[in-house]
Design an enzyme around this catalytic site. Structure first.
Site, PDB file in Angstrom:
ATOM      1  N   THR B   1       0.760  -1.200  -0.031  1.00  0.00           N
ATOM      2  CA  THR B   1       0.223   0.094   0.023  1.00  0.00           C
ATOM      3  C   THR B   1       0.889   1.251  -0.044  1.00  0.00           C
ATOM      4  OG1 THR B   1      -1.717  -1.304   1.232  1.00  0.00           O
ATOM      5  CG2 THR B   1      -1.927   1.216   1.016  1.00  0.00           C
ATOM      6  N   ARG B  29     -11.942  -9.404  -3.106  1.00  0.00           N
ATOM      7  CA  ARG B  29     -11.626  -9.008  -1.766  1.00  0.00           C
ATOM      8  C   ARG B  29     -11.278  -7.254  -1.843  1.00  0.00           C
ATOM      9  NH1 ARG B  29      -6.942  -6.268   0.847  1.00  0.00           N
ATOM     10  NH2 ARG B  29      -7.251  -6.679   3.099  1.00  0.00           N
ATOM     11  N   VAL B  30     -12.025  -6.612  -0.808  1.00  0.00           N
ATOM     12  CA  VAL B  30     -11.712  -5.058  -0.977  1.00  0.00           C
ATOM     13  C   VAL B  30     -11.201  -4.823   0.468  1.00  0.00           C
ATOM     14  CG1 VAL B  30     -12.662  -2.941  -1.267  1.00  0.00           C
ATOM     15  CG2 VAL B  30     -13.516  -4.806  -2.715  1.00  0.00           C
ATOM     16  N   GLY B  31     -10.086  -4.084   0.396  1.00  0.00           N
ATOM     17  CA  GLY B  31      -9.411  -3.814   1.689  1.00  0.00           C
ATOM     18  C   GLY B  31     -10.005  -2.213   2.164  1.00  0.00           C
ATOM     19  N   ASP B  32      -9.253  -1.761   3.442  1.00  0.00           N
ATOM     20  CA  ASP B  32      -9.482  -0.682   3.584  1.00  0.00           C
ATOM     21  C   ASP B  32      -9.267   0.814   2.833  1.00  0.00           C
ATOM     22  OD1 ASP B  32      -6.881  -1.375   4.376  1.00  0.00           O
ATOM     23  OD2 ASP B  32      -6.655   0.606   5.482  1.00  0.00           O
ATOM     24  N   THR B  52      -1.922   1.829   6.203  1.00  0.00           N
ATOM     25  CA  THR B  52      -1.324   0.754   5.622  1.00  0.00           C
ATOM     26  C   THR B  52      -1.582  -0.440   6.732  1.00  0.00           C
ATOM     27  OG1 THR B  52       0.417  -0.425   4.239  1.00  0.00           O
ATOM     28  CG2 THR B  52       0.907   1.355   6.035  1.00  0.00           C
ATOM     29  N   GLY B  53      -1.522  -1.637   6.152  1.00  0.00           N
ATOM     30  CA  GLY B  53      -1.728  -2.645   6.927  1.00  0.00           C
ATOM     31  C   GLY B  53      -2.673  -3.706   6.833  1.00  0.00           C
ATOM     32  N   GLY B  55      -6.115  -4.843   6.326  1.00  0.00           N
ATOM     33  CA  GLY B  55      -7.220  -3.891   6.105  1.00  0.00           C
ATOM     34  C   GLY B  55      -8.516  -4.313   6.625  1.00  0.00           C
TER      35      GLY B  55
END
Lengths: 172, 135
Positions: B1, B29-32, B52-53, B55
C-alpha cells in the site's frame, strides 16, 4: 516548522537484517522522488489534492511498492487494485476497487470524485468509466513483477491461509 | 500500500491511498484503502489520514475516521489521536499496520505497530526526511 506533505509505503516486517544496501537505496530514492513531485506541486501554488496525486503516481509506477506496478497478486495470480482520494475542504471523496487494467488507480479515484455523484466504483464498471475518462489502460501483466509471482508461489507451497488471522506475513 | 497526505497554502488538507491489497487474497476482496473512513480520510477541521496494514482490521475499527473523531470530539492532538487509534483500536482488534496523519497546522503523526514502515515527509522549506525502520 509545518509539514506540508507526507507519504508512506507498506508497514510490516521491515528490518535492516532483511534489507541490502542497494535495495534500501532504491526505496529511499523512490520515496524521495514522490516527495519531490508532490512538493513541487505545492511550491507552485497547487492544491493538496494535486500534490497527493502527484506523489502517489510515482509510487504506483514504482515496482517496489504494493500499488500499481509491483502490486501483490490475488489467489488466481491477478493484480486487483484499490485506491481512494478525499478532499478535506469539501469532504468529497472518490474510490475504486478491484480494477485490473487502469495504470494509475489514484487518477481514476479522483475522476470518480470529480466527475460522478458517487463515491465508490468497482470492477468492470470502474474500468469502463476509466476508458470513458480517457485514462491509460494497460494489460494486467503490466502490474506483475517476478518477485510477486514468486511470493504467491511460496504462499501456495506453504499452504498459508489468506485471511489475516491465518497469515504469517502481510504486504501492507 | 502507498499513501499521501498534504496541506496546501490555502490550508486545505487532502489524503489518498492506493494498494494491491493482500497477497493471495480471494478475488473480489476489498480492503480498507477503498473504504472512506477506514483507510483514508480528510477533513479540514481535523486532519488528513492514510493507512497501511491488515485492511480487515482497519475496516472493523474505522481507524482513519476514528483519528479525526478523537481530534474533533475529544480534543486530542493528531499525535495522541493516531497513537490511540493504532495502539488502542487497531491493536485491540489484533491488527497490525501504520498511519500517517497531518493536521491543519502542519503537525504530522506517524504511528505504526510493526517493525517498520516506508515513510517520508517534506516541510514547508522543502527539507525531506525519509525513514524505513522503527528506529
Amino acid at each position: 516548522v509545518r509539514i506540508v506533505l507526507a507519504i508512506h509505503g507498506g508497514a510490516g516486517t521491515i528490518t535492516r537484517a532483511q534489507m541490502t544496501p542497494e535495495r534500501e537505496q532504491q526505496y529511499r530514492e523512490a520515496l524521495r522522488q514522490a516527495l519531490q513531485e508532490g512538493y513541487a506541486v505545492l511550491q507552485a501554488g497547487g492544491s493538496s489534492l494535486d500534490a497527493v496525486v502527484a506523489a502517489i503516481r510515482v509510487l504506483e509506477d514504482s515496482p517496489l511498492f504494493n500499488a500499481g506496478r509491483g502490486a501483490v497478486l490475488n489467489r488466481d495470480g491477478v493484480a486487483e487494485l484499490d485506491a481512494t482520494i478525499m478532499d478535506g475542504r469539501t469532504l468529497k471523496a472518490g474510490a475504486v476497487a478491484g480494477v485490473q487494467t487502469v495504470k494509475n488507480p489514484i487518477l481514476l479515484a479522483r475522476r470518480v470524485m470529480e466527475a460522478t455523484p458517487h463515491v465508490l466504483l468497482i470492477g468492470r464498471a470502474a474500468e469502463a468509466f476509466a476508458q470513458e475518462q480517457g485514462l491509460e489502460i494497460v494489460p494486467n501483466e503490466y502490474f506483475i513483477v517476478p518477485e510477486r509471482r514468486l511470493q504467491l508461489q511460496r504462499l501456495r507451497e506453504q499452504g498459508i491461509g489468506i485471511v489475516p488471522e491465518e497469515a504469517s506475513s502481510t504486504y501492507g | 500500500t502507498v499513501g499521501a497526505v498534504a496541506l496546501d497554502r490555502r490550508g486545505n488538507l487532502a489524503a489518498g491511498t492506493s494498494t494491491g491489497g493482500l497477497m493471495g487474497k480471494l478475488p473480489g476482496r476489498v480492503g480498507d484503502s477503498a473504504i472512506i473512513g477506514a483507510g483514508t480520510y480528510a477533513d479540514n477541521a481535523t486532519c488528513a489520514v492514510s493507512t497501511t496494514g491488515q485492511g480487515e482490521y482497519f475496516i472493523r475499527g474505522v481507524v482513519a475516521h476514528e483519528i479525526a473523531a478523537l481530534m474533533k470530539y475529544a480534543s486530542l492532538s493528531v499525535q495522541q489521536a493516531a497513537s490511540a487509534a493504532i495502539y488502542g483500536t487497531l491493536a485491540g482488534l489484533g491488527g497490525q499496520g501504520g498511519v500517517i496523519a497531518l493536521d491543519r497546522n502542519g503537525q504530522l503523526a506517524v504511528v505504526f505497530n510493526t517493525e517498520g514502515m516506508y515513510r517520508g515527509y517534506v516541510d514547508e522549506h522543502g527539507h525531506i526526511t525519509i525513514q524505513i525502520y522503527r528506529d
